[in-house]
Design a protein around this motif. Structure first.
Motif, PDB file in Angstrom:
ATOM      1  N   PRO A  34     -23.978-118.451  20.535  1.00  0.00           N
ATOM      2  CA  PRO A  34     -24.849-119.306  19.643  1.00  0.00           C
ATOM      3  C   PRO A  34     -26.177-119.399  20.258  1.00  0.00           C
ATOM      4  O   PRO A  34     -26.622-119.940  21.472  1.00  0.00           O
ATOM      5  CB  PRO A  34     -24.047-120.695  19.487  1.00  0.00           C
ATOM      6  CG  PRO A  34     -22.801-120.242  19.751  1.00  0.00           C
ATOM      7  CD  PRO A  34     -22.684-119.499  20.833  1.00  0.00           C
ATOM      8  N   HIS A  35     -27.196-119.167  19.103  1.00  0.00           N
ATOM      9  CA  HIS A  35     -28.606-119.340  19.509  1.00  0.00           C
ATOM     10  C   HIS A  35     -28.955-120.863  19.664  1.00  0.00           C
ATOM     11  O   HIS A  35     -29.716-121.294  18.437  1.00  0.00           O
ATOM     12  CB  HIS A  35     -29.597-118.506  18.875  1.00  0.00           C
ATOM     13  CG  HIS A  35     -29.198-116.895  19.016  1.00  0.00           C
ATOM     14  ND1 HIS A  35     -29.485-115.804  18.105  1.00  0.00           N
ATOM     15  CD2 HIS A  35     -28.659-116.257  19.977  1.00  0.00           C
ATOM     16  CE1 HIS A  35     -29.105-114.676  18.395  1.00  0.00           C
ATOM     17  NE2 HIS A  35     -28.779-115.104  19.922  1.00  0.00           N
ATOM     18  N   SER A  36     -28.594-121.627  20.507  1.00  0.00           N
ATOM     19  CA  SER A  36     -28.822-122.809  20.755  1.00  0.00           C
ATOM     20  C   SER A  36     -28.677-123.387  22.084  1.00  0.00           C
ATOM     21  O   SER A  36     -27.997-122.841  22.884  1.00  0.00           O
ATOM     22  CB  SER A  36     -27.819-123.850  19.707  1.00  0.00           C
ATOM     23  OG  SER A  36     -26.420-123.717  19.995  1.00  0.00           O
ATOM     24  N   GLY A  37     -29.243-124.493  22.443  1.00  0.00           N
ATOM     25  CA  GLY A  37     -29.309-125.077  23.579  1.00  0.00           C
ATOM     26  C   GLY A  37     -27.792-125.326  24.285  1.00  0.00           C
ATOM     27  O   GLY A  37     -27.495-124.975  25.311  1.00  0.00           O
ATOM     28  N   LYS A  44     -22.284-120.549  27.676  1.00  0.00           N
ATOM     29  CA  LYS A  44     -22.537-119.521  28.382  1.00  0.00           C
ATOM     30  C   LYS A  44     -22.793-119.402  29.709  1.00  0.00           C
ATOM     31  O   LYS A  44     -22.123-118.746  30.240  1.00  0.00           O
ATOM     32  CB  LYS A  44     -23.563-118.724  27.697  1.00  0.00           C
ATOM     33  CG  LYS A  44     -23.807-117.147  28.169  1.00  0.00           C
ATOM     34  CD  LYS A  44     -22.603-116.296  27.907  1.00  0.00           C
ATOM     35  CE  LYS A  44     -22.882-114.866  28.155  1.00  0.00           C
ATOM     36  NZ  LYS A  44     -21.777-113.775  27.845  1.00  0.00           N
ATOM     37  N   ALA A  45     -23.424-120.578  30.068  1.00  0.00           N
ATOM     38  CA  ALA A  45     -23.659-120.793  31.708  1.00  0.00           C
ATOM     39  C   ALA A  45     -22.596-121.569  32.457  1.00  0.00           C
ATOM     40  O   ALA A  45     -22.699-121.306  33.636  1.00  0.00           O
ATOM     41  CB  ALA A  45     -25.018-121.318  31.728  1.00  0.00           C
ATOM     42  N   GLN A  51     -16.140-125.030  26.186  1.00  0.00           N
ATOM     43  CA  GLN A  51     -16.329-124.680  24.962  1.00  0.00           C
ATOM     44  C   GLN A  51     -15.971-125.475  24.028  1.00  0.00           C
ATOM     45  O   GLN A  51     -16.507-126.131  23.171  1.00  0.00           O
ATOM     46  CB  GLN A  51     -15.701-123.196  24.866  1.00  0.00           C
ATOM     47  CG  GLN A  51     -16.013-122.346  23.424  1.00  0.00           C
ATOM     48  CD  GLN A  51     -15.203-123.035  22.019  1.00  0.00           C
ATOM     49  OE1 GLN A  51     -14.203-123.192  22.137  1.00  0.00           O
ATOM     50  NE2 GLN A  51     -15.952-123.131  21.069  1.00  0.00           N
ATOM     51  N   GLU A  52     -14.842-125.881  24.266  1.00  0.00           N
ATOM     52  CA  GLU A  52     -13.922-127.164  23.235  1.00  0.00           C
ATOM     53  C   GLU A  52     -14.776-128.299  23.485  1.00  0.00           C
ATOM     54  O   GLU A  52     -15.125-129.039  22.328  1.00  0.00           O
ATOM     55  CB  GLU A  52     -12.687-127.344  23.596  1.00  0.00           C
ATOM     56  CG  GLU A  52     -11.641-128.329  22.808  1.00  0.00           C
ATOM     57  CD  GLU A  52     -10.343-128.463  22.880  1.00  0.00           C
ATOM     58  OE1 GLU A  52      -9.744-129.036  22.407  1.00  0.00           O
ATOM     59  OE2 GLU A  52      -9.962-127.531  23.758  1.00  0.00           O
ATOM     60  N   GLU A  53     -15.382-128.710  24.679  1.00  0.00           N
ATOM     61  CA  GLU A  53     -16.118-129.970  24.791  1.00  0.00           C
ATOM     62  C   GLU A  53     -17.377-129.877  23.940  1.00  0.00           C
ATOM     63  O   GLU A  53     -17.913-130.862  23.501  1.00  0.00           O
ATOM     64  CB  GLU A  53     -16.604-129.992  26.331  1.00  0.00           C
ATOM     65  CG  GLU A  53     -17.339-131.305  26.701  1.00  0.00           C
ATOM     66  CD  GLU A  53     -17.824-131.388  28.176  1.00  0.00           C
ATOM     67  OE1 GLU A  53     -18.242-132.260  28.624  1.00  0.00           O
ATOM     68  OE2 GLU A  53     -17.407-130.268  28.668  1.00  0.00           O
TER      69      GLU A  53
END
Length: 257
Positions: free
Chosen positions: A145-148, A154-155, A160-162
């Motif tokens: 997703p293009h969000s912070g 990604k990093a 992901q669930e958190e």
């Protein structure tokens, strides 16, 4: 035969499941369950092309911006002009111009896949998401997703669930309607029998973690899995649904070699 289907302006919910060449396709779309009266469903879905070369995906009007429904539908209509001889990148840029032409500050997300002779390629702008599994239910591709928050996941800084409960999850930094958009795309790869793709708006991905989606739709019998996911999205119980929003997805599985 050419095929084009745009699903929009759904006041409650709509779903369908059908065969398309070597593929089985299902879709679901619903309006935010607490929207009232004339409040519009800002999600739209599209499937367009022929059995050998087609696109499918979702556009989602961005919350907090005017004319979200109009932006979403304009994008779906433009991408649905796809044919085997068109450029998907050109269609995305044309769709972005259609949103700009609304001249209202409208914004929306876009996520879709292009299948051409069993080769699949993904494109997205914003935070609508894409998941792609092989026949064993192992993830082959996950869009960022293009969000912070999306980049934190990604990093590896955030699970992901958190991330579903992160207070800044809905801060998106790249949207259709921006003057300059970042179009994220993949290389093409062969889609084999048993492979499954799920593309959905944040109404789906803000509420169901990837591991659960893998269990629900990424493996097992396709029709039953689709039915289970649709029923889960229809129910939207307070104890299982984190964020009430318009919800839409398209899911496809290659069923013939």
């Amino acid at each position: 035969m050419p095929f084009k289907k745009i699903i929009c302006d759904i006041n409650e919910f709509e779903s369908d499941l059908f065969d398309f060449g070597d593929y089985r396709i299902g879709y679901f779309i619903s309006r935010h369950k607490y929207k009232e009266g004339t409040e519009q469903n800002e999600d739209s879905l599209f499937i367009s092309g022929d059995e050998k070369s087609f696109v499918f995906g979702v556009a989602d009007g961005a919350g907090g911006h005017p004319r979200g429904r109009d932006a979403s539908v304009a994008i779906s209509e433009e991408i649905s002009k796809y044919s085997a001889n068109t450029s998907s990148l050109d269609l995305i840029e044309a769709a972005n111009q259609k949103v700009n032409d609304l001249k209202a500050g409208a914004r929306a997300t876009l996520a879709f896949a292009e299948i051409k002779d069993d080769n699949i390629r993904f494109y997205h702008v914003g935070d609508s998401e894409i998941l792609y599994w092989n026949a064993h239910g192992n993830e082959l591709y996950t869009s960022t997703p293009h969000s912070g928050v999306g980049h934190m996941v990604k990093a590896g800084v955030l699970g992901q669930e958190e991330s579903l409960s992160h207070p800044e999850r809905n801060y998106v930094n790249n949207l259709m309607g921006d003057d300059l958009i970042k179009i994220e795309s993949t290389s093409s790869s062969i889609m084999k029998k048993g492979h499954t793709v799920l593309i959905g708006s944040d109404g789906l991905f803000d509420n169901i973690p990837h591991d659960t989606l893998t269990e629900l739709i990424g493996q097992g019998g396709f029709d039953k899995s689709f039915e289970d996911l649709v029923n889960f999205c229809k129910t939207q119980t307070e104890d299982k649904w984190l964020k009430f929003d318009d919800t839409s997805f398209v899911v496809i599985r290659k069923v013939k070699a």
